[in-house]
Design a protein around this motif. Structure first.
Motif, PDB file in Angstrom:
ATOM      1  N   ARG A   1       0.771  -1.124   0.040  1.00 66.13           N
ATOM      2  CA  ARG A   1       0.151   0.104  -0.013  1.00 66.13           C
ATOM      3  C   ARG A   1       0.808   1.422  -0.207  1.00 66.13           C
ATOM      4  O   ARG A   1       0.570   2.265  -0.526  1.00 66.13           O
ATOM      5  CB  ARG A   1      -0.993   0.002   1.310  1.00 66.13           C
ATOM      6  N   TYR A   2       1.895   1.094   0.861  1.00 65.85           N
ATOM      7  CA  TYR A   2       2.665   2.431   0.806  1.00 65.85           C
ATOM      8  C   TYR A   2       3.421   2.608  -0.428  1.00 65.85           C
ATOM      9  O   TYR A   2       3.697   3.903  -1.054  1.00 65.85           O
ATOM     10  CB  TYR A   2       3.566   2.352   2.052  1.00 65.85           C
ATOM     11  N   VAL A   3       4.106   1.496  -1.015  1.00 67.36           N
ATOM     12  CA  VAL A   3       4.788   1.773  -2.292  1.00 67.36           C
ATOM     13  C   VAL A   3       3.924   2.106  -3.355  1.00 67.36           C
ATOM     14  O   VAL A   3       4.322   3.141  -4.233  1.00 67.36           O
ATOM     15  CB  VAL A   3       5.273   0.295  -2.664  1.00 67.36           C
ATOM     16  N   GLU A   4       2.701   1.869  -3.258  1.00 70.13           N
ATOM     17  CA  GLU A   4       1.641   2.275  -4.600  1.00 70.13           C
ATOM     18  C   GLU A   4       1.129   3.442  -4.445  1.00 70.13           C
ATOM     19  O   GLU A   4       1.233   3.936  -5.018  1.00 70.13           O
ATOM     20  CB  GLU A   4       0.577   1.282  -4.525  1.00 70.13           C
ATOM     21  N   GLN A   5       1.267   3.831  -3.128  1.00 67.22           N
ATOM     22  CA  GLN A   5       0.973   5.405  -2.638  1.00 67.22           C
ATOM     23  C   GLN A   5       2.012   6.242  -3.197  1.00 67.22           C
ATOM     24  O   GLN A   5       1.608   7.363  -3.973  1.00 67.22           O
ATOM     25  CB  GLN A   5       0.703   5.501  -1.364  1.00 67.22           C
ATOM     26  N   VAL A   6       3.310   6.197  -2.830  1.00 64.35           N
ATOM     27  CA  VAL A   6       4.323   6.790  -3.378  1.00 64.35           C
ATOM     28  C   VAL A   6       4.452   6.718  -4.888  1.00 64.35           C
ATOM     29  O   VAL A   6       4.542   7.718  -5.517  1.00 64.35           O
ATOM     30  CB  VAL A   6       5.729   6.328  -2.684  1.00 64.35           C
ATOM     31  N   ALA A   7       4.309   5.590  -5.446  1.00 67.85           N
ATOM     32  CA  ALA A   7       4.573   5.383  -7.031  1.00 67.85           C
ATOM     33  C   ALA A   7       3.462   6.430  -7.649  1.00 67.85           C
ATOM     34  O   ALA A   7       3.657   6.905  -8.788  1.00 67.85           O
ATOM     35  CB  ALA A   7       4.400   3.982  -7.318  1.00 67.85           C
ATOM     36  N   ALA A   8       2.359   6.198  -7.092  1.00 68.17           N
ATOM     37  CA  ALA A   8       1.041   7.063  -7.758  1.00 68.17           C
ATOM     38  C   ALA A   8       1.453   8.509  -7.660  1.00 68.17           C
ATOM     39  O   ALA A   8       1.217   9.258  -8.640  1.00 68.17           O
ATOM     40  CB  ALA A   8      -0.209   6.671  -7.069  1.00 68.17           C
ATOM     41  N   ALA A   9       1.948   8.860  -6.619  1.00 70.76           N
ATOM     42  CA  ALA A   9       2.174  10.055  -6.515  1.00 70.76           C
ATOM     43  C   ALA A   9       3.499  10.903  -7.255  1.00 70.76           C
ATOM     44  O   ALA A   9       3.465  12.011  -7.966  1.00 70.76           O
ATOM     45  CB  ALA A   9       2.634  10.791  -5.011  1.00 70.76           C
ATOM     46  N   LEU A  10       4.243   9.966  -7.541  1.00 71.76           N
ATOM     47  CA  LEU A  10       5.148  10.064  -8.708  1.00 71.76           C
ATOM     48  C   LEU A  10       5.057   9.562  -9.986  1.00 71.76           C
ATOM     49  O   LEU A  10       6.047   9.213 -10.779  1.00 71.76           O
ATOM     50  CB  LEU A  10       6.769   9.341  -7.927  1.00 71.76           C
ATOM     51  N   GLY A  11       3.678   9.482 -10.133  1.00 71.97           N
ATOM     52  CA  GLY A  11       3.347   8.985 -11.736  1.00 71.97           C
ATOM     53  C   GLY A  11       4.283   9.743 -12.931  1.00 71.97           C
ATOM     54  O   GLY A  11       4.188  10.742 -12.871  1.00 71.97           O
ATOM     55  N   GLY A  12       4.773   8.874 -13.733  1.00 67.98           N
ATOM     56  CA  GLY A  12       5.323   9.305 -14.863  1.00 67.98           C
ATOM     57  C   GLY A  12       6.741   9.649 -14.733  1.00 67.98           C
ATOM     58  O   GLY A  12       7.576   9.451 -15.590  1.00 67.98           O
ATOM     59  N   MET A  13       7.369   9.445 -13.491  1.00 70.77           N
ATOM     60  CA  MET A  13       8.674   9.488 -13.265  1.00 70.77           C
ATOM     61  C   MET A  13       9.659   8.315 -13.904  1.00 70.77           C
ATOM     62  O   MET A  13      10.591   8.513 -14.580  1.00 70.77           O
ATOM     63  CB  MET A  13       9.133   9.442 -11.876  1.00 70.77           C
ATOM     64  N   GLN A  14       8.958   6.920 -13.796  1.00 71.25           N
ATOM     65  CA  GLN A  14       9.682   6.073 -14.243  1.00 71.25           C
ATOM     66  C   GLN A  14       9.617   5.890 -15.777  1.00 71.25           C
ATOM     67  O   GLN A  14      10.499   5.342 -16.447  1.00 71.25           O
ATOM     68  CB  GLN A  14       9.206   4.641 -13.666  1.00 71.25           C
ATOM     69  N   GLU A  15       8.432   6.437 -16.282  1.00 70.18           N
ATOM     70  CA  GLU A  15       8.287   6.389 -17.749  1.00 70.18           C
ATOM     71  C   GLU A  15       9.359   7.410 -18.318  1.00 70.18           C
ATOM     72  O   GLU A  15       9.871   7.435 -19.377  1.00 70.18           O
ATOM     73  CB  GLU A  15       6.801   7.001 -18.384  1.00 70.18           C
ATOM     74  N   SER A  16       9.773   8.476 -17.627  1.00 67.25           N
ATOM     75  CA  SER A  16      10.959   9.327 -18.314  1.00 67.25           C
ATOM     76  C   SER A  16      12.198   8.939 -17.674  1.00 67.25           C
ATOM     77  O   SER A  16      12.943   9.966 -17.844  1.00 67.25           O
ATOM     78  CB  SER A  16      10.414  10.733 -17.718  1.00 67.25           C
ATOM     79  N   GLY A  17      12.500   7.860 -17.181  1.00 72.82           N
ATOM     80  CA  GLY A  17      13.832   7.401 -16.994  1.00 72.82           C
ATOM     81  C   GLY A  17      14.146   7.378 -15.566  1.00 72.82           C
ATOM     82  O   GLY A  17      15.158   6.976 -14.995  1.00 72.82           O
ATOM     83  N   GLY A  18      13.246   7.932 -14.596  1.00 72.78           N
ATOM     84  CA  GLY A  18      13.516   8.006 -13.111  1.00 72.78           C
ATOM     85  C   GLY A  18      13.191   6.514 -12.431  1.00 72.78           C
ATOM     86  O   GLY A  18      12.680   5.678 -13.019  1.00 72.78           O
ATOM     87  N   ARG A  19      13.796   6.539 -11.215  1.00 75.16           N
ATOM     88  CA  ARG A  19      13.671   5.253 -10.670  1.00 75.16           C
ATOM     89  C   ARG A  19      13.413   5.726  -8.888  1.00 75.16           C
ATOM     90  O   ARG A  19      13.763   6.471  -8.335  1.00 75.16           O
ATOM     91  CB  ARG A  19      15.185   4.688 -10.261  1.00 75.16           C
ATOM     92  N   LEU A  20      12.533   4.620  -8.546  1.00 77.37           N
ATOM     93  CA  LEU A  20      12.008   4.391  -7.318  1.00 77.37           C
ATOM     94  C   LEU A  20      12.684   3.443  -6.571  1.00 77.37           C
ATOM     95  O   LEU A  20      12.436   2.293  -6.908  1.00 77.37           O
ATOM     96  CB  LEU A  20      10.555   4.572  -7.063  1.00 77.37           C
ATOM     97  N   LEU A  21      13.458   3.577  -5.591  1.00 80.77           N
ATOM     98  CA  LEU A  21      14.262   2.443  -5.010  1.00 80.77           C
ATOM     99  C   LEU A  21      14.169   2.614  -3.581  1.00 80.77           C
ATOM    100  O   LEU A  21      13.953   3.547  -2.764  1.00 80.77           O
ATOM    101  CB  LEU A  21      15.779   2.458  -5.413  1.00 80.77           C
ATOM    102  N   PHE A  22      14.150   1.260  -2.979  1.00 82.16           N
ATOM    103  CA  PHE A  22      13.859   1.132  -1.278  1.00 82.16           C
ATOM    104  C   PHE A  22      15.129   0.540  -0.808  1.00 82.16           C
ATOM    105  O   PHE A  22      15.526  -0.576  -1.401  1.00 82.16           O
ATOM    106  CB  PHE A  22      12.556   0.549  -1.094  1.00 82.16           C
ATOM    107  N   MET A  23      15.481   0.888   0.368  1.00 83.28           N
ATOM    108  CA  MET A  23      16.574   0.068   1.194  1.00 83.28           C
ATOM    109  C   MET A  23      16.192  -1.059   1.703  1.00 83.28           C
ATOM    110  O   MET A  23      15.202  -0.957   2.514  1.00 83.28           O
ATOM    111  CB  MET A  23      17.162   1.107   2.118  1.00 83.28           C
TER     112      MET A  23
END
Length: 462
Positions: free
Chosen positions: A232-254
């Motif tokens: 739930r937390y990952v999806e919440q963060v990814a939704a708010a950053l929508g479009g970042m990964q499509e433009s080459g950005g990365r969402l990574l977790f420790m």
């Protein structure tokens, strides 16, 4: 090839990068601007009146984006995050209600465990609290050589799973004998569960495909218990950053082992020490730059305190125990105790107790101006060790007020009166605060002893 890598690096350099530590109480953000300048930001991890998620709000604040505006995801190269969401859920037992599906005759195998006695001379034996809330036994069996002894009765399994589903359970852990080599029966049951509609199905042959039923089962239950919260937390963060990964950005977790992983590969069993593991890596790099190679790490947060030992190389554990739960997954060797700034103070009529319950960020300690209970942080405010003038002004309805000293004094005065009436003890409010603080400090000191002196290290050299 060199031209391509130079273009990629130039593209990354022209974008924002964010490093975020989301704790149980505060979230800290370090960002690198496109021009290379480093900036920092701090805010409460939970403040429903102001924002939904602290990590995203931190990014908004640094980018100067209003609440109702979408984030310019194309300007972000990477968001790398360590989070104590899983750690705190485990410490406070706030995970998802979980059904354990196990081979018939082994329903109590995880409760019995290895029959170890951590405290040899304890007269009052406290059995560990199980994370699963229900058990379903399945009459199946495959022997250690892979010979089929008893097939799975799919109709019977479906009835049992449907009953649990109808009671509101959506998470299950599947644990069958010898499934680390012969997983067919586990996969059969997993498919039935998915067909019924279970949203989280953790299968021991996938989560921890190693021999030893108990440790494999414990790890699978932890994964099932925590993964829905993480997802739930990952999806919440990814939704708010929508479009970042499509433009080459990365969402990574420790992860607990000190390495980063893609957001959608982030599992419950690898997230227990996500936040603390990042702290250990940062501690070592900072200390090495200053010329130190023997270190005791002390990371006191709002909900928990994490201690670690370093003497030239990272210490890792494959089988460990966190918050009383056995776990088999590679992770930094970190000892966690439920004693932090937000640990709640309680008087039960005869003694002082600190934690393990935490006030978190919402409502937070009493001094946070949100109707919270007295905590360790309030002890420090009461005794003048925390000065409102030197603390972030992030409290109140508009998130712009300092710590509230007056309410802390009122609540400690009321508690001192309660103690007086119950025991006849004439302690002042300040003495009450000192007493609670002494208990919290002792808990933390014992944690340091456990990872140093009790393992034979001379702390005078650190």
């Amino acid at each position: 090839m060199s031209d391509v890598s130079e273009n990629v690096n130039h593209c990354a350099d022209s974008k924002w990068q964010f490093w975020i530590d989301r704790g149980g109480t505060f979230t800290d953000v370090v960002a690198r601007k496109p021009d290379g300048e480093l900036v920092t930001h701090k805010l409460l991890s939970e403040h429903p009146a102001q924002y939904r998620d602290a990590a995203i709000q931190g990014i908004r604040d640094l980018l100067g984006v209003a609440k109702d505006q979408p984030l310019p995801a194309e300007t972000i190269d990477a968001v790398k995050m360590g989070t104590t969401v899983a750690t705190n859920a485990l410490l406070e037992r706030q995970g998802e209600p979980t059904l354990l599906v196990v081979t018939k005759g082994f329903r109590d195998a995880l409760r019995i465990g290895y029959q170890t006695r951590p405290d040899l001379f304890a007269l009052d034996i406290e059995l560990p609290e199980m994370l699963y809330s229900q058990v379903l036994e399945v009459d199946e069996r495959v022997d250690a050589q892979g010979e089929l002894i008893k097939c799975v009765d799919e109709a019977e399994v479906r009835i049992g799973l449907q009953q649990a589903y109808d009671q509101g359970v959506r998470t299950l852990a599947i644990l069958f004998m010898h499934s680390y080599r012969y997983p067919t029966h586990e996969l059969q049951v997993a498919q039935i569960a998915k067909d019924i509609g279970f949203s989280q199905v953790s299968v021991s042959s996938e989560v921890s495909p190693l021999m030893k039923l108990v440790s494999r089962g414990d790890t699978t239950v932890v994964d099932a218990y925590l993964s829905p919260i993480l997802r739930r937390y990952v999806e919440q963060v990814a939704a708010a950053l929508g479009g970042m990964q499509e433009s080459g950005g990365r969402l990574l977790f420790m992860q607990s082992n000190g390495g980063l992983t893609d957001a959608y590969r982030f599992q419950g069993k690898d997230a227990i020490l996500s936040g603390p593991a990042g702290g250990v890596v940062g501690m070592v790099r900072t200390a090495e730059a200053a010329g130190f190679d023997k270190l005791i790490g002390f990371d006191m947060g709002g909900t928990s305190t994490d201690v670690s030992h370093y003497a030239g190389e990272y210490e890792r554990a494959f089988e460990t125990q966190v918050a009383g739960i056995r776990l088999r997954a590679p992770m930094m060797l970190i000892h966690t105790v439920a004693a932090g700034g937000g640990s709640m103070l309680q008087f039960d009529g005869s003694r002082f107790r600190v934690g393990p319950e935490s006030a978190g960020a919402n409502p937070g300690p009493a001094c946070y101006r949100n109707g919270g209970p007295l905590t360790v942080t309030d002890c420090n405010v009461m005794l003048g060790k925390l000065q409102p003038d030197h603390f972030p002004r992030v409290f109140g309805p508009e998130a712009d007020q300092p710590l509230d000293v007056d309410i802390v004094r009122q609540k400690f005065s009321a508690m001192a009166e309660q103690i007086n009436q119950a025991t006849g003890d004439q302690r002042t409010p300040e003495q009450v605060a000192e007493g609670f603080l002494a208990i919290a400090v002792e808990n933390m000191a014992n944690a340091i002893k456990r990872i140093s002196v009790q393992r034979g290290y001379d702390v005078s050299e650190y």
